[in-house]
Motif scaffolding. Structure first.
Motif, mmCIF file in Angstrom:
data_model
loop_
_atom_site.group_PDB
_atom_site.id
_atom_site.type_symbol
_atom_site.label_atom_id
_atom_site.label_comp_id
_atom_site.label_asym_id
_atom_site.label_seq_id
_atom_site.Cartn_x
_atom_site.Cartn_y
_atom_site.Cartn_z
ATOM 1 N N ALA A 1 -5.715 10.467 4.741
ATOM 2 C CA ALA A 1 -5.763 9.655 5.960
ATOM 3 C C ALA A 1 -4.764 8.506 5.878
ATOM 4 O O ALA A 1 -4.043 8.224 6.840
ATOM 5 N N SER A 2 -4.698 7.868 4.718
ATOM 6 C CA SER A 2 -3.772 6.758 4.526
ATOM 7 C C SER A 2 -2.325 7.220 4.678
ATOM 8 O O SER A 2 -1.499 6.539 5.281
ATOM 9 N N GLY B 1 -9.746 12.619 0.742
ATOM 10 C CA GLY B 1 -9.537 12.548 2.184
ATOM 11 C C GLY B 1 -9.005 11.189 2.619
ATOM 12 O O GLY B 1 -8.220 11.091 3.562
ATOM 13 N N GLY B 2 -9.409 10.155 1.903
ATOM 14 C CA GLY B 2 -8.939 8.804 2.211
ATOM 15 C C GLY B 2 -7.459 8.633 1.912
ATOM 16 O O GLY B 2 -6.750 7.909 2.618
ATOM 17 N N ALA B 3 -6.994 9.314 0.875
ATOM 18 C CA ALA B 3 -5.564 9.261 0.533
ATOM 19 C C ALA B 3 -4.771 9.999 1.606
ATOM 20 O O ALA B 3 -3.715 9.539 2.057
ATOM 21 N N GLU C 1 -1.626 7.959 8.398
ATOM 22 C CA GLU C 1 -1.540 6.733 9.198
ATOM 23 C C GLU C 1 -0.234 5.997 8.900
ATOM 24 O O GLU C 1 0.410 5.466 9.816
ATOM 25 N N THR C 2 0.155 6.001 7.643
ATOM 26 C CA THR C 2 1.418 5.370 7.261
ATOM 27 C C THR C 2 2.599 6.078 7.927
ATOM 28 O O THR C 2 3.505 5.427 8.459
ATOM 29 N N TYR D 1 0.829 -1.220 0.000
ATOM 30 C CA TYR D 1 0.000 0.000 0.000
ATOM 31 C C TYR D 1 0.861 1.266 0.000
ATOM 32 O O TYR D 1 0.453 2.294 -0.548
ATOM 33 N N LEU E 1 0.603 4.138 -2.957
ATOM 34 C CA LEU E 1 0.392 5.572 -2.705
ATOM 35 C C LEU E 1 1.637 6.400 -3.032
ATOM 36 O O LEU E 1 1.620 7.619 -2.895
#
Lengths: 169, 160
Positions: free
Chosen positions: A67-68, A63-65, A71-72, A27, A31
């Protein structure tokens, strides 16, 4: 007394451990996230790509990108800090660090993202700060920005469960 | 909202969703759409794995699905008149998602004020009673001014 290691050897060992931590995770590749290292300080970089766009009308990063990405950055910082201490204290290389279980990533318990402004179609940067790191639980804060370090576009805070180490140490 | 209005809204939202590159990259789809609520899902994809030892999907990918589904539910609120944006989203991860399985997200707007929509969501593979994760979020919301006339605005000051 041991002879001090050459700069080259030290750098290689540190970069090797960081690469071992980051490179195996699909992942992170998906990204396009990489990590800049200055000593023990990490800056996560998410290189902009069209596929990260959420709303093409603005356009803004999904927003999901975001957040990812945050978090990463938090997960890698946590694992990196623990691995760093072991690596520097005992001069462990990537294989030793892996064998001791330092490359197992912490598990996210909860993660709250605060969207401050829309993410522009540019590269993103993030730095994570570990506010508490116990044997089992850790609390981490992450800040992300684009062109201007002082103008954050997102920040996040989260709690993590630390994986057990093989050495029990 | 009438059946016909809901259908129209869903059609528009589906078109909008198909045009979102990040949702497309994760192969998200809309499974159900109702008033103020939605179900969306994404297939298991080796590219989204966060733990190569177990093949478990990265939490960030689940978070992306949840965020999208919450935003879609806000769009399906009868009084929603303009595009929304996430103000904040909290994810709670209960357990790892099962490798190889499609992940669903179900979101509903449980309260909308003139300016903010409050949304809750859960993620699961097949049983909503056994969630992978839950989410709580606040989203940008603008209520239609027309609806104010229709259902006489309350003056209780309860609006945030």
């Amino acid at each position: 007394m041991n002879k001090p290691e050459s700069l080259q050897v030290v750098k290689q060992r540190r970069d090797g451990v960081l690469a071992a931590l980051v490179d195996s995770i699909p992942y992170i590749k998906f990204l396009n996230i990489s990590f800049d290292r200055r000593g023990d300080e990490l800056t996560a970089v998410m290189q902009f790509e069209d596929k990260l766009i959420g709303n093409p009308a603005i356009p803004a990063i999904h927003g999901g990108a975001t957040a990812s990405f945050l978090e990463t950055a938090a997960l890698i910082e946590l694992a990196w800090q623990r691995a760093w201490t072991a690596m520097e204290d005992s001069q462990l290389d990537a294989d030793d660090v892996a064998a001791a279980g330092y490359l197992r990533l912490p598990k996210t318990i909860d993660f709250t993202v605060d969207y401050l402004r829309s993410g522009l179609p540019r590269d993103c940067y993030a730095r994570a700060r570990v506010n508490r790191s116990g044997r089992r639980y850790a609390s981490v804060h992450v800040e992300a920005w684009q062109d201007n370090r002082a103008r954050l576009f997102a920040q996040a805070t989260g709690h993590f469960l630390m994986p057990r180490l093989n050495t029990g140490g | 909202m009438t059946e016909e209005e809901l259908r129209q809204r869903v059609t528009v939202a589906k078109k909008f969703m198909a045009a979102l590159p990040f949702c497309h990259a994760l192969d998200m789809r809309i499974d159900e759409a109702g008033i103020s609520e939605a179900v969306m899902s994404m297939p298991y994809n080796p590219m989204t794995v966060g733990d190569p030892d177990t093949g478990v999907v990265h939490g960030g990918a689940v978070s992306a699905l949840m965020d999208t589904c919450c935003g879609f539910a806000v769009n399906l609120h009868p009084e929603c008149v303009s595009p929304t944006a996430t103000i904040d989203l909290r994810m709670d991860y209960m357990r790892p998602a099962k490798p190889g399985e499609r992940i669903f997200a179900k979101a509903h707007v449980y309260k909308a004020t003139r300016t903010v929509a409050f949304v809750r969501a859960i993620a699961y593979e097949n049983d909503p009673e056994n969630p992978v994760a839950t989410a709580t979020g606040a989203f940008v919301f603008s209520k239609s001014s027309k609806s104010g006339k229709a259902d006489a605005p309350t003056k209780s000051g309860a609006v945030a």
